[in-house]
Write an enzyme that holds these catalytic residues in place. Structure first.
Site, PDB file in Angstrom:
ATOM      1  N   TYR A   1       7.179   6.373   4.500  1.00 21.42           N
ATOM      2  CA  TYR A   1       7.334   7.477   3.532  1.00 21.42           C
ATOM      3  C   TYR A   1       6.170   8.450   3.614  1.00 21.42           C
ATOM      4  O   TYR A   1       6.153   9.443   2.908  1.00 21.42           O
ATOM      5  CB  TYR A   1       7.487   6.939   2.104  1.00 21.42           C
ATOM      6  N   LYS A   2       5.170   8.173   4.461  1.00 20.80           N
ATOM      7  CA  LYS A   2       4.047   9.098   4.614  1.00 20.80           C
ATOM      8  C   LYS A   2       4.382  10.082   5.736  1.00 20.80           C
ATOM      9  O   LYS A   2       5.227  10.942   5.560  1.00 20.80           O
ATOM     10  CB  LYS A   2       2.760   8.305   4.869  1.00 20.80           C
TER      11      LYS A   2
ATOM     12  N   ARG B   1      -8.507  15.003  -1.049  1.00 16.11           N
ATOM     13  CA  ARG B   1      -7.944  14.654   0.254  1.00 16.11           C
ATOM     14  C   ARG B   1      -6.829  15.635   0.635  1.00 16.11           C
ATOM     15  O   ARG B   1      -5.981  15.972  -0.192  1.00 16.11           O
ATOM     16  CB  ARG B   1      -7.392  13.234   0.151  1.00 16.11           C
TER      17      ARG B   1
ATOM     18  N   ASP C   1      -2.911  -2.033  10.623  1.00 13.76           N
ATOM     19  CA  ASP C   1      -2.082  -1.322   9.662  1.00 13.76           C
ATOM     20  C   ASP C   1      -2.067   0.149  10.083  1.00 13.76           C
ATOM     21  O   ASP C   1      -3.123   0.789  10.187  1.00 13.76           O
ATOM     22  CB  ASP C   1      -2.657  -1.486   8.249  1.00 13.76           C
TER      23      ASP C   1
ATOM     24  N   PHE D   1      -7.144  -0.184   2.584  1.00 13.85           N
ATOM     25  CA  PHE D   1      -6.419   0.127   1.362  1.00 13.85           C
ATOM     26  C   PHE D   1      -6.329  -1.146   0.521  1.00 13.85           C
ATOM     27  O   PHE D   1      -6.034  -2.216   1.048  1.00 13.85           O
ATOM     28  CB  PHE D   1      -5.019   0.635   1.735  1.00 13.85           C
TER      29      PHE D   1
HETATM   30  C1  LIG Z   1       0.025   3.643   1.684  1.00 11.85           C
HETATM   31  C2  LIG Z   1      -0.554   2.327   2.077  1.00 11.85           C
HETATM   32  C3  LIG Z   1      -0.006   1.129   1.587  1.00 11.85           C
HETATM   33  C4  LIG Z   1       1.103   1.134   0.586  1.00 11.85           C
HETATM   34  O1  LIG Z   1       1.768  -0.099   0.498  1.00 11.85           O
HETATM   35  P1  LIG Z   1       3.191  -0.168  -0.195  1.00 11.85           P
HETATM   36  O2  LIG Z   1       3.545  -1.591  -0.219  1.00 11.85           O
HETATM   37  O3  LIG Z   1       4.125   0.686   0.607  1.00 11.85           O
HETATM   38  O4  LIG Z   1       3.056   0.417  -1.581  1.00 11.85           O
HETATM   39  C5  LIG Z   1      -0.540  -0.058   2.068  1.00 11.85           C
HETATM   40  N1  LIG Z   1      -1.552  -0.085   2.960  1.00 11.85           N
HETATM   41  C6  LIG Z   1      -2.101   1.053   3.421  1.00 11.85           C
HETATM   42  C7  LIG Z   1      -3.223   0.987   4.415  1.00 11.85           C
HETATM   43  C8  LIG Z   1      -1.637   2.292   2.982  1.00 11.85           C
HETATM   44  O5  LIG Z   1      -2.203   3.413   3.421  1.00 11.85           O
END
Ligand SMILES: *Cc1c(COP(=O)(O)O)cnc(C)c1O
Length: 392
Positions: free
Chosen positions: A204-205, A351, A179, A108
């Site tokens: 939050y996911k 998705r 992660d 990400f």
């Molecule tokens: C959703 C996601 C994030 C989001 O980061 P935030 O700081 O919470 O906005 C970061 N890394 C990955 C791999 C994600 O899937």
């Protein structure tokens, strides 16, 4: 499994719990009670009386159960982006002779951006090396200090082999950070069993903590006292209320705290975690696979315009399924207008997340029926659905 315990709008088929989990019914009462009885009545004394200061570690331990982390190895706070920064900074300090952070191009972007920003401010000649996901094993060379990977690819759902990669990397003297943004609450994770050095993730996911719920960080127990926090905030200090002028790190995982924890969000998350207490992760995984296999089969049968972008083997997928379609953005907008909520990731990925706590077989079949209508009748092909909004 527990659909009745969530507030889901009537008529909506929600397949986006991998981006934002829905509202657990008991979170509503819990947050109201926290505001009314704790914040409202106790004010500043709530930090002690209501145990607010302990929430970050208590909730960390609850999440630990879902990711194979022993008590005292997980703590809550900040956003995932910040936790990535903390983990990479700490990991680099454990491997000071080497200059490379290795990641893959399925990661990400914020993980890569935060790392790049950190390396720039270190200004010590570090480099972020980004390779294809399938080339990670071959790229674990002796110059790599830190390996930073997201276990489940946010676009395609492709799953890395956490145990094997961790072992290969550590054999080369590389510090490993996972992660778990799309893993925690989606599939069984065994951090201790894999001997991971660090892990981070959001809540939050799949964990349904609500928009902006704090992230978590895991540090393996034997490393904790060697970690030198880069974000040396006062609440990670050994004795914050002595107000020393000099920073001394707290004991164990406590040193990964930064500043004041978000107590309202933690109350919401704590209530959401009640739903996980009796969940068997292996059973959850089996249901997730059954749902995603059914979805793939039905989409391929009824919507030949779409091409599977996720691994076909469910053992190599997380809990989401993606399809490519050149007009994927418009098609997703058309789906959302009909009450089927998934999301779109550029350039052409549609998705769909399968979250067995509240996704049922009827949701999968209902979603495919609507998708088929949108495809057969080119319902996506209107200017209305091609208009891009800020959050996709
Ligand atoms: C959703 C996601 C994030 C989001 O980061 P935030 O700081 O919470 O906005 C970061 N890394 C990955 C791999 C994600 O899937």
């Amino acid at each position: 499994m527990k659909k009745q315990q969530f507030h889901l709008p009537d008529g909506m088929i929600y397949l986006d719990g991998n981006s934002l989990g829905p509202l657990p019914r008991n979170s509503i009462e819990r947050v109201i009670a926290m505001m009314r009885d704790e914040w409202g009545q106790m004010l500043i004394t709530g930090w002690n009386k209501a145990g607010w200061m302990m929430q970050s570690t208590k909730i960390g331990d609850r999440i630990g159960r879902l990711i194979g982390a022993p008590k005292g190895t997980v703590i809550m706070g900040d956003t995932l982006s910040i936790k990535v920064y903390q983990a990479v900074a700490a990991a680099l300090r454990l491997n000071p002779e080497r200059k490379i952070v290795l990641s893959d191009n399925g990661n990400f972007p914020t993980d890569l951006y935060m790392t790049q920003g950190l390396l720039n401010s270190l200004d010590q000649g570090h480099e972020l090396r980004i390779v294809n996901p399938q080339d990670i094993s071959a790229s674990l060379t002796d110059d790599v200090a830190v390996l930073l990977l997201t276990e489940v690819d946010y676009r395609t759902g492709r799953l890395h082999d956490m145990a094997a990669i961790t072992q290969q990397a550590q054999a080369r003297g590389i510090v490993v950070i996972w992660d778990l943004a799309h893993s925690a609450g989606a599939l069984p994770v065994d951090l201790a069993g894999c001997n991971a050095d660090f892990a981070v993730g959001c809540t939050y996911k799949y964990l349904n903590g609500g928009p902006g719920a704090p992230a978590f960080i895991y540090v393996r127990a034997d490393l904790q006292d060697r970690v030198e926090p880069a974000l040396s905030g006062w609440l990670g200090h050994i004795a914050p209320f002595e107000f020393d002028l000099e920073y001394r790190p707290g004991t164990g995982i406590e040193r990964m705290r930064v500043g004041t924890p978000p107590i309202l969000q933690l109350a919401s998350l704590d209530a959401a975690l009640d739903l996980w207490d009796d969940v068997d992760m292996a059973e959850l995984r089996a249901r997730s696979i059954a749902l995603s296999e059914l979805f793939i089969k039905q989409v391929e049968l009824h919507c030949p315009q779409l091409t599977l972008a996720s691994p076909r083997d469910p053992a190599r997928r997380g809990s989401q399924v993606s399809f490519q379609f050149s007009e994927g953005y418009a098609a997703m907008q058309a789906l959302i207008a009909r009450g089927v909520v998934g999301d779109f990731r550029a350039p052409d990925i549609m998705r769909f997340g399968f979250t067995p706590l509240y996704t049922e077989t009827s949701d999968v079949l209902g979603a495919v029926e609507i998708l088929r209508d949108i495809m057969d009748n080119r319902i996506w092909d209107t200017p209305e659905f091609k208009q891009k909004s800020a959050v996709t």
